[in-house]
Design a protein around this motif. Structure first.
Motif, PDB file in Angstrom:
ATOM      1  N   UNK A   1      50.446  35.294  22.818  1.00 56.54           N
ATOM      2  CA  UNK A   1      49.707  35.029  24.037  1.00 56.54           C
ATOM      3  C   UNK A   1      48.930  36.292  24.408  1.00 56.54           C
ATOM      4  N   UNK A   2      47.670  36.149  24.731  1.00 56.41           N
ATOM      5  CA  UNK A   2      46.845  37.299  25.062  1.00 56.41           C
ATOM      6  C   UNK A   2      47.081  37.744  26.506  1.00 56.41           C
ATOM      7  N   UNK A   3      46.834  38.996  26.744  1.00 56.46           N
ATOM      8  CA  UNK A   3      47.007  39.575  28.078  1.00 56.46           C
ATOM      9  C   UNK A   3      45.780  39.246  28.930  1.00 56.46           C
ATOM     10  N   UNK A   4      45.988  38.576  30.045  1.00 53.00           N
ATOM     11  CA  UNK A   4      44.911  38.200  30.949  1.00 53.00           C
ATOM     12  C   UNK A   4      44.926  39.155  32.129  1.00 53.00           C
ATOM     13  N   UNK A   5      43.751  39.598  32.546  1.00 52.70           N
ATOM     14  CA  UNK A   5      43.653  40.590  33.622  1.00 52.70           C
ATOM     15  C   UNK A   5      43.471  39.948  34.981  1.00 52.70           C
ATOM     16  N   UNK A   6      44.076  38.796  35.183  1.00 56.88           N
ATOM     17  CA  UNK A   6      43.984  38.127  36.475  1.00 56.88           C
ATOM     18  C   UNK A   6      45.395  37.723  36.883  1.00 56.88           C
ATOM     19  N   UNK A   7      45.684  37.878  38.161  1.00 57.88           N
ATOM     20  CA  UNK A   7      47.012  37.542  38.679  1.00 57.88           C
ATOM     21  C   UNK A   7      46.835  36.561  39.826  1.00 57.88           C
ATOM     22  N   UNK A   8      47.257  35.313  39.645  1.00 58.59           N
ATOM     23  CA  UNK A   8      47.125  34.324  40.713  1.00 58.59           C
ATOM     24  C   UNK A   8      47.956  34.713  41.933  1.00 58.59           C
ATOM     25  N   UNK A   9      47.506  34.304  43.094  1.00 56.34           N
ATOM     26  CA  UNK A   9      48.221  34.583  44.334  1.00 56.34           C
ATOM     27  C   UNK A   9      49.037  33.376  44.763  1.00 56.34           C
ATOM     28  N   UNK A  70      42.360  21.610  39.737  1.00 55.93           N
ATOM     29  CA  UNK A  70      42.008  22.996  39.492  1.00 55.93           C
ATOM     30  C   UNK A  70      40.530  23.312  39.541  1.00 55.93           C
ATOM     31  N   UNK A  71      40.262  24.593  39.434  1.00 55.47           N
ATOM     32  CA  UNK A  71      38.904  25.130  39.425  1.00 55.47           C
ATOM     33  C   UNK A  71      38.678  25.815  38.086  1.00 55.47           C
ATOM     34  N   UNK A  72      37.592  25.464  37.414  1.00 51.43           N
ATOM     35  CA  UNK A  72      37.296  26.054  36.112  1.00 51.43           C
ATOM     36  C   UNK A  72      36.753  27.460  36.297  1.00 51.43           C
ATOM     37  N   UNK A  73      37.301  28.405  35.535  1.00 50.44           N
ATOM     38  CA  UNK A  73      36.799  29.776  35.533  1.00 50.44           C
ATOM     39  C   UNK A  73      36.707  30.264  34.096  1.00 50.44           C
ATOM     40  N   UNK A  74      35.889  31.274  33.852  1.00 50.97           N
ATOM     41  CA  UNK A  74      35.730  31.844  32.519  1.00 50.97           C
ATOM     42  C   UNK A  74      36.099  33.321  32.598  1.00 50.97           C
ATOM     43  N   UNK A  75      37.048  33.741  31.758  1.00 52.82           N
ATOM     44  CA  UNK A  75      37.493  35.129  31.719  1.00 52.82           C
ATOM     45  C   UNK A  75      37.377  35.602  30.278  1.00 52.82           C
ATOM     46  N   UNK A  76      36.628  36.683  30.057  1.00 53.84           N
ATOM     47  CA  UNK A  76      36.430  37.249  28.719  1.00 53.84           C
ATOM     48  C   UNK A  76      35.993  36.191  27.706  1.00 53.84           C
ATOM     49  N   UNK A  77      35.130  35.263  28.138  1.00 47.93           N
ATOM     50  CA  UNK A  77      34.589  34.253  27.248  1.00 47.93           C
ATOM     51  C   UNK A  77      35.484  33.046  27.008  1.00 47.93           C
ATOM     52  N   UNK A  78      36.672  32.999  27.612  1.00 46.46           N
ATOM     53  CA  UNK A  78      37.579  31.862  27.454  1.00 46.46           C
ATOM     54  C   UNK A  78      37.624  31.060  28.740  1.00 46.46           C
ATOM     55  N   UNK A  79      37.744  29.742  28.611  1.00 48.15           N
ATOM     56  CA  UNK A  79      37.813  28.858  29.777  1.00 48.15           C
ATOM     57  C   UNK A  79      39.260  28.701  30.233  1.00 48.15           C
TER      58      UNK A  79
END
Length: 92
Positions: A1-9, A70-79
């Protein structure tokens, strides 16, 4: 699993949707315009939960969610999808 730089609240969850089906079970190829949005995915990040409601899902869980959740977001080119834990219907 890749490290994602976002932390949900709070009670929010970050989900990586499973790839859409490109073939039927009988081998017919489904064109991009006819493919349905996937309704399952893998939990990538989880918030801390609400004060009186701890989180039920954990990172790495495969989950089912509603078609329009949910809401679609793109982080580092991944959906990804970010949604409330209550939008998740089941853990697979």
């Amino acid at each position: 699993m890749s490290e994602v730089k976002i932390r949900p609240l709070a009670d929010r969850v970050l989900v990586e949707p499973a790839p859409a089906e490109t073939k039927t079970s009988s081998g017919i190829i489904i064109p991009d315009t006819a493919q349905e949005k996937p309704q399952r995915g893998r939990v990538v990040a989880v918030g801390k939960g609400k004060k009186d409601e701890p989180m039920t899902v954990a990172e790495g869980d495969m989950v089912l969610y509603g078609k329009y959740a949910g809401t679609e977001i793109k982080i580092d080119g991944k959906d990804y999808l970010i949604m409330r834990e209550s939008d998740i219907l089941a853990i697979i």
